[in-house]
Design a protein around this motif. Structure first.
Motif, PDB file in Angstrom:
ATOM      1  N   ASP A   1      -3.470  14.471 -25.536  1.00 40.92           N
ATOM      2  CA  ASP A   1      -2.598  14.519 -24.374  1.00 40.92           C
ATOM      3  C   ASP A   1      -2.168  13.111 -23.993  1.00 40.92           C
ATOM      4  O   ASP A   1      -2.919  12.150 -24.156  1.00 40.92           O
ATOM      5  CB  ASP A   1      -3.344  15.185 -23.221  1.00 40.92           C
ATOM      6  CG  ASP A   1      -2.418  15.706 -22.159  1.00 40.92           C
ATOM      7  OD1 ASP A   1      -1.997  14.894 -21.312  1.00 40.92           O
ATOM      8  OD2 ASP A   1      -2.118  16.907 -22.171  1.00 40.92           O
TER       9      ASP A   1
ATOM     10  N   TYR B   1      -0.523  18.768 -17.927  1.00 36.53           N
ATOM     11  CA  TYR B   1      -1.283  18.526 -19.154  1.00 36.53           C
ATOM     12  C   TYR B   1      -0.871  19.563 -20.181  1.00 36.53           C
ATOM     13  O   TYR B   1      -0.779  20.744 -19.881  1.00 36.53           O
ATOM     14  CB  TYR B   1      -2.784  18.608 -18.888  1.00 36.53           C
ATOM     15  CG  TYR B   1      -3.271  17.561 -17.921  1.00 36.53           C
ATOM     16  CD1 TYR B   1      -3.621  16.298 -18.367  1.00 36.53           C
ATOM     17  CD2 TYR B   1      -3.377  17.835 -16.556  1.00 36.53           C
ATOM     18  CE1 TYR B   1      -4.069  15.328 -17.477  1.00 36.53           C
ATOM     19  CE2 TYR B   1      -3.836  16.869 -15.662  1.00 36.53           C
ATOM     20  CZ  TYR B   1      -4.176  15.623 -16.137  1.00 36.53           C
ATOM     21  OH  TYR B   1      -4.626  14.671 -15.259  1.00 36.53           O
ATOM     22  N   ARG B   2      -0.656  19.139 -21.421  1.00 35.85           N
ATOM     23  CA  ARG B   2      -0.145  20.055 -22.438  1.00 35.85           C
ATOM     24  C   ARG B   2      -1.194  20.512 -23.450  1.00 35.85           C
ATOM     25  O   ARG B   2      -0.976  21.485 -24.152  1.00 35.85           O
ATOM     26  CB  ARG B   2       1.037  19.415 -23.171  1.00 35.85           C
ATOM     27  CG  ARG B   2       2.220  19.145 -22.253  1.00 35.85           C
ATOM     28  CD  ARG B   2       2.659  20.438 -21.578  1.00 35.85           C
ATOM     29  NE  ARG B   2       3.665  20.236 -20.572  1.00 35.85           N
ATOM     30  CZ  ARG B   2       4.914  20.598 -20.699  1.00 35.85           C
ATOM     31  NH1 ARG B   2       5.326  21.173 -21.795  1.00 35.85           N
ATOM     32  NH2 ARG B   2       5.761  20.393 -19.711  1.00 35.85           N
TER      33      ARG B   2
ATOM     34  N   GLY C   1      -4.295  22.454 -24.609  1.00 31.82           N
ATOM     35  CA  GLY C   1      -5.030  23.593 -24.084  1.00 31.82           C
ATOM     36  C   GLY C   1      -5.607  24.437 -25.192  1.00 31.82           C
ATOM     37  O   GLY C   1      -5.546  24.076 -26.372  1.00 31.82           O
TER      38      GLY C   1
ATOM     39  N   SER D   1      -5.632  24.895 -19.841  1.00 31.16           N
ATOM     40  CA  SER D   1      -5.614  23.491 -20.254  1.00 31.16           C
ATOM     41  C   SER D   1      -7.050  23.012 -20.416  1.00 31.16           C
ATOM     42  O   SER D   1      -7.985  23.603 -19.859  1.00 31.16           O
ATOM     43  CB  SER D   1      -4.883  22.633 -19.222  1.00 31.16           C
ATOM     44  OG  SER D   1      -5.693  22.420 -18.100  1.00 31.16           O
TER      45      SER D   1
END
Length: 125
Positions: A3, A81-82, A84, A94
């Motif tokens: 991230d 936040y990407r 996950g 996530s």
């Protein structure tokens, strides 16, 4: 991957034989690291199968999962936040929601054996 919130830290790719733990880095972001090392982020490619251990009781109840689950590392479409994970029941969270202290291991992907050919080949004359 790793991230963007972890880009200030040293990073390296995950290795199949190692175990990791979700770790709260000094910036406050949660990522993967080797146990006891919050200075190097471990990066995982999206769509990698992972095994999680020690999922919190709260998340087990909220998501309908067990303490140990096989998941897919996923790129989330929404939120700050990407990085996950996607559970087999379709739920996605996530790493930040997963929290610190969850054990993570890459699931080995073995190639399927090549099926034996049953026909007999005649020699070419």
């Amino acid at each position: 991957m790793c991230d963007y919130s972890l880009e200030m830290y040293a990073s390296r790719p995950a290795r199949e034989e190692e175990k990791y733990v979700t770790t709260r880095f000094p910036s406050g972001s949660i990522g993967l690291a080797s146990a006891g090392d919050c200075t190097t982020a471990v990066c995982v490619q999206y769509d990698t199968r992972l095994k999680l251990e020690n999922i919190s009781n709260d998340l087990q109840t909220r998501l309908g999962v067990k303490p140990e689950e096989e998941v897919i590392f996923a790129r989330l479409e929404h939120g700050a936040y990407r990085d996950g994970i996607k559970f087999s029941n379709g739920k996605e969270v996530s790493l930040q929601l997963l929290g610190a202290g969850v054990g993570v291991a890459l699931v080995a992907v073995h190639e399927a054996p090549v099926a034996a050919r049953s026909e007999i080949l005649e020699p070419i004359a």
